[in-house]
Write an enzyme that holds these catalytic residues in place. Structure first.
Site, PDB file in Angstrom:
ATOM      1  N   ASP A  33       0.989  -1.134   0.027  1.00 51.21           N
ATOM      2  CA  ASP A  33      -0.104   0.000  -0.038  1.00 51.21           C
ATOM      3  C   ASP A  33       0.855   1.406   0.093  1.00 51.21           C
ATOM      4  O   ASP A  33       0.440   2.362  -0.363  1.00 51.21           O
ATOM      5  CB  ASP A  33      -0.893   0.120   1.178  1.00 51.21           C
ATOM      6  CG  ASP A  33      -2.563  -0.555   0.861  1.00 51.21           C
ATOM      7  OD1 ASP A  33      -2.621  -0.508  -0.220  1.00 51.21           O
ATOM      8  OD2 ASP A  33      -3.031  -1.040   1.775  1.00 51.21           O
ATOM      9  N   ASP A  49     -19.481   2.517  13.745  1.00 46.14           N
ATOM     10  CA  ASP A  49     -20.216   2.192  12.637  1.00 46.14           C
ATOM     11  C   ASP A  49     -20.743   3.401  12.192  1.00 46.14           C
ATOM     12  O   ASP A  49     -21.861   3.864  12.772  1.00 46.14           O
ATOM     13  CB  ASP A  49     -21.375   0.959  12.850  1.00 46.14           C
ATOM     14  CG  ASP A  49     -21.914   0.332  11.634  1.00 46.14           C
ATOM     15  OD1 ASP A  49     -22.209   1.093  10.769  1.00 46.14           O
ATOM     16  OD2 ASP A  49     -22.431  -0.589  11.571  1.00 46.14           O
ATOM     17  N   MET A  50     -20.425   3.813  10.845  1.00 47.45           N
ATOM     18  CA  MET A  50     -21.031   4.913  10.400  1.00 47.45           C
ATOM     19  C   MET A  50     -22.501   5.075  10.121  1.00 47.45           C
ATOM     20  O   MET A  50     -23.266   6.015  10.186  1.00 47.45           O
ATOM     21  CB  MET A  50     -20.198   5.465   9.034  1.00 47.45           C
ATOM     22  CG  MET A  50     -20.651   6.641   7.996  1.00 47.45           C
ATOM     23  SD  MET A  50     -20.344   8.270   9.078  1.00 47.45           S
ATOM     24  CE  MET A  50     -18.804   8.592   8.831  1.00 47.45           C
ATOM     25  N   GLU A  79     -18.474   4.734  -0.549  1.00 46.13           N
ATOM     26  CA  GLU A  79     -19.388   3.706  -1.528  1.00 46.13           C
ATOM     27  C   GLU A  79     -20.672   3.885  -1.141  1.00 46.13           C
ATOM     28  O   GLU A  79     -21.844   3.981  -1.899  1.00 46.13           O
ATOM     29  CB  GLU A  79     -18.977   2.601  -1.784  1.00 46.13           C
ATOM     30  CG  GLU A  79     -19.812   1.598  -2.675  1.00 46.13           C
ATOM     31  CD  GLU A  79     -19.270   0.236  -3.185  1.00 46.13           C
ATOM     32  OE1 GLU A  79     -19.985  -0.357  -3.643  1.00 46.13           O
ATOM     33  OE2 GLU A  79     -18.008   0.162  -2.667  1.00 46.13           O
TER      34      GLU A  79
END
Length: 277
Positions: free
Chosen positions: A64, A198-199, A249
């Site tokens: 990465d 947790d969005m 997303e």
């Protein structure tokens, strides 16, 4: 099976592209564990498991950090004593490179633009989160640095904080390095602001006017907008913004609110999706 590819978060100063794994390379990757303590051990465990199951099949590590290996010196260098930089190979490495590289290429394809001169800010927003400024397919700036802890607010990671705060906690609050690492890596970010990482839950609570959830969203977006503007400045302009990762997303309200705060850059939302995902 002809070969196995492994995503490895940190390649350190040496690995600037894919490399075939052998005992010597594996040992070097083990030595980089302190720079990515959440990510390097699982990757190494996966490599060892594949080697045990498929000893005759070659394995290749893809890093990465590789996409950001050629960051301009102004973007890669910390203003710290040169002895530190030289002795410990301290620089801004950047992360999520595999995602940023793909997203920037795919954006050029979807917009039918040649990659040469194409200026895009890629927003990898997931449990970990980072931005990259990509010009002509090359990373010229990014928000993560020496470790994946720098930059944006993340699910459980703090992102950038005042280093003086950490010194104060060490001197005055009884913290040691292990306690700081645990707090900054696993108990901060959205979790520290809203009590959950947790969005989806945070957005639902914010819609019900939950004070903690609304603050978490506001802090998240404040850092996100500022980061995108900073990346646009590094590019000298902006042709596109890409959102990817679990939040990028699947949370259209985050995309919408981020874009609404960037009108001064000429950001406009398309009425219809462009191209195909």
């Amino acid at each position: 099976m002809d070969a196995v590819g492994h995503r490895v978060v940190h390649g350190g100063p040496r690995f600037s592209g894919p490399v075939r794994l052998d005992a010597a390379v594996f040992k070097e990757l083990q030595e980089l564990t302190s720079l990515a303590p959440l990510h390097q051990p699982p990757a190494l465990a996966g490599i060892a498991a594949v080697k045990a199951a498929l000893p005759a099949v070659p394995s290749v590590a893809c890093f990465d950090t590789a996409f950001h290996h050629r960051l301009p010196p102004a973007a890669a260098t910390y203003a710290i004593p040169d002895q530190w930089r030289d002795r410990f190979a301290i620089r801004r490495y950047g992360f999520h490179g595999l995602s940023h590289a793909y997203a920037s290429r795919r954006a050029a394809e979807m917009l039918d633009r040649p990659s040469r001169g194409f200026r895009v800010v890629t927003c990898h927003l997931g449990a970990g989160a980072s931005l990259a400024a990509v010009r002509g397919g090359r990373s010229v700036d990014t928000t993560m640095g020496f470790t994946p802890l720098e930059g944006l607010v993340m699910a459980t990671r703090s992102g950038s904080v005042d280093p003086g705060l950490l010194i104060w906690l060490l001197r005055n609050a009884g913290f040691d390095a292990a306690a700081l690492e645990e707090s900054l890596e696993r108990r901060s970010g959205l979790l520290g602001l809203a009590g959950t990482a947790d969005m989806r839950e945070i957005l639902a609570r914010a819609a019900r006017r939950d004070v903690g959830a609304r603050l978490a969203i506001e802090v998240y977006l404040h850092r996100l907008r500022a980061g995108i503007a900073s990346m646009a400045a590094a590019l000298g302009g902006l042709d596109a913004i890409v959102f990817t990762g679990g939040v990028g997303e699947n949370a259209p309200s985050v995309r919408l609110q981020a874009a609404r705060g960037l009108d001064f850059l000429g950001v406009r939302l398309a009425v219809k999706p462009i191209g195909r995902a």
